[in-house]
Write a protein that holds these residues in place. Sequence first.
Motif, short mmCIF file in Angstrom:
data_model
loop_
_atom_site.label_atom_id
_atom_site.label_comp_id
_atom_site.label_asym_id
_atom_site.label_seq_id
_atom_site.Cartn_x
_atom_site.Cartn_y
_atom_site.Cartn_z
N SER A 205 0.83 -1.20 0.00
CA SER A 205 0.00 0.00 0.00
C SER A 205 0.87 1.25 0.00
O SER A 205 2.10 1.18 0.14
CB SER A 205 -0.88 0.01 1.25
OG SER A 205 -0.08 0.09 2.42
N GLU A 206 0.24 2.40 -0.16
CA GLU A 206 0.96 3.66 -0.09
C GLU A 206 1.62 3.82 1.28
O GLU A 206 2.75 4.30 1.39
CB GLU A 206 0.01 4.84 -0.35
CG GLU A 206 -0.52 4.89 -1.78
CD GLU A 206 -1.51 6.03 -1.96
OE1 GLU A 206 -1.73 6.79 -0.99
OE2 GLU A 206 -2.05 6.18 -3.07
N GLN B 209 3.65 9.71 3.02
CA GLN B 209 2.57 9.05 2.29
C GLN B 209 1.81 10.04 1.41
O GLN B 209 1.37 9.69 0.31
CB GLN B 209 1.60 8.37 3.26
CG GLN B 209 0.48 7.61 2.54
CD GLN B 209 -0.47 6.94 3.50
OE1 GLN B 209 -0.24 6.90 4.70
NE2 GLN B 209 -1.57 6.41 2.98
N HIS C 136 1.04 9.47 -2.44
CA HIS C 136 -0.35 9.49 -2.92
C HIS C 136 -0.49 10.41 -4.14
O HIS C 136 -1.15 10.06 -5.13
CB HIS C 136 -1.29 9.94 -1.80
CG HIS C 136 -2.72 10.01 -2.22
ND1 HIS C 136 -3.52 8.90 -2.33
CD2 HIS C 136 -3.50 11.08 -2.57
CE1 HIS C 136 -4.74 9.26 -2.74
NE2 HIS C 136 -4.75 10.58 -2.88
N ARG C 137 0.15 11.57 -4.07
CA ARG C 137 0.06 12.52 -5.19
C ARG C 137 0.79 11.99 -6.42
O ARG C 137 0.34 12.19 -7.55
CB ARG C 137 0.64 13.86 -4.75
CG ARG C 137 -0.16 14.55 -3.65
CD ARG C 137 0.43 15.90 -3.30
NE ARG C 137 0.30 16.84 -4.42
CZ ARG C 137 0.98 17.97 -4.50
NH1 ARG C 137 1.86 18.29 -3.54
NH2 ARG C 137 0.82 18.77 -5.53
N ASN D 167 -1.34 9.21 -8.04
CA ASN D 167 -2.54 9.72 -8.69
C ASN D 167 -2.25 10.79 -9.75
O ASN D 167 -3.16 11.46 -10.23
CB ASN D 167 -3.51 10.27 -7.63
CG ASN D 167 -4.13 9.16 -6.81
OD1 ASN D 167 -5.09 8.53 -7.22
ND2 ASN D 167 -3.57 8.92 -5.62
#
Length: 251
Positions: A23-24, A35, A39-40, A43
Motif C-alpha cells: 500500500s501507499e 505518504q 499518494h500525489r 494519482n
Amino acid sequence: MLDTPTPPISTALQTLMKQHGISENELSKRSGVPQASIHRMVNGKIKSPKYANVEKIARALGVTPDFLMKSPHENSRSTHGAGYLTIGPQMAGASCTFTSVMTPIAQLTTALFQKKPPVYLYPEVSWREVRHQEKLQDAGFVSKKSHYYSEHQAIGQGFWMTMQGDSMSAPVGLTPTLPEGTKILFDTGQRTRPGRIVLALLSEHSSPTCRLLVDEGGQLLLKPLNPVYPLTSLSDATAIIATALEAKYQL
C-alpha cells in the motif's frame, strides 16, 4: 480542452505497488517518503517530483529512478544500465547451477502490460547485522533498509547480503560463482542439505561465512568455490543460519 497525460511515474508506481502487494502507507515506511507525497505521485498530481524522493522510492521497490520516470515504451527500449542481472534464479537445487540470465527491469516493463507472478521485497543487511537475526523481525529496523525484489517467497526471514572478498568466486568457466559484489538472497526457513549455498556461523562469536555445503564420505563440510581457500568441517559449535535462494550481480 486536451486531456493531461498521466505522468510515467504514476503508471509505474501503480503497477509496481500492485505487483509487490504493498500500500501507499507501506511504501512510505520502506522508503521514508511521506505518504501524502506518494499518494500525489500515484494519482498523477505531481508531474515533476523531487528527485531525492524518487531515488528513495526506487530503492524501496528495487528499480532505478530512471525506470520510474520513463514511459513504458522508453523502458522497453532500454533494459540495461543501473539495474541488476539475475545470475542464479534458483540456487536451492542440489546442483547449484545457474540456469538462465534475465533482466529484471525488462520484466517489470512487461508487467505494465500483462500479469506477472507475485514479487516479494526483502531488506539488505550487513554481515555484522545478520548475526542479530532478531533485528529482521523489527519493523522499525527493516523499514530503514534498502529493499530488493525477488520472485522467491521465503519460508522464514528473507534478506539480501552483498558478497565480500573472493572466497566464493569460482575459477573462470565454472559455476556457480559468487564474486565480490554479488547480492545473495538468504532464507532462514529453507531446508538445508548438501549442494546448497549456506550462511553459517562457525562459532558463537565468529563472523558469518558463506559456503557451499557438501557431503564427502559422510562428513559435512563447508566448501569455498575458490579452491585457494580451505574446506571447513562442521562442528557442534557451527550454526547454519540461512540458505541461499537467489543471486544477482549489479551492472
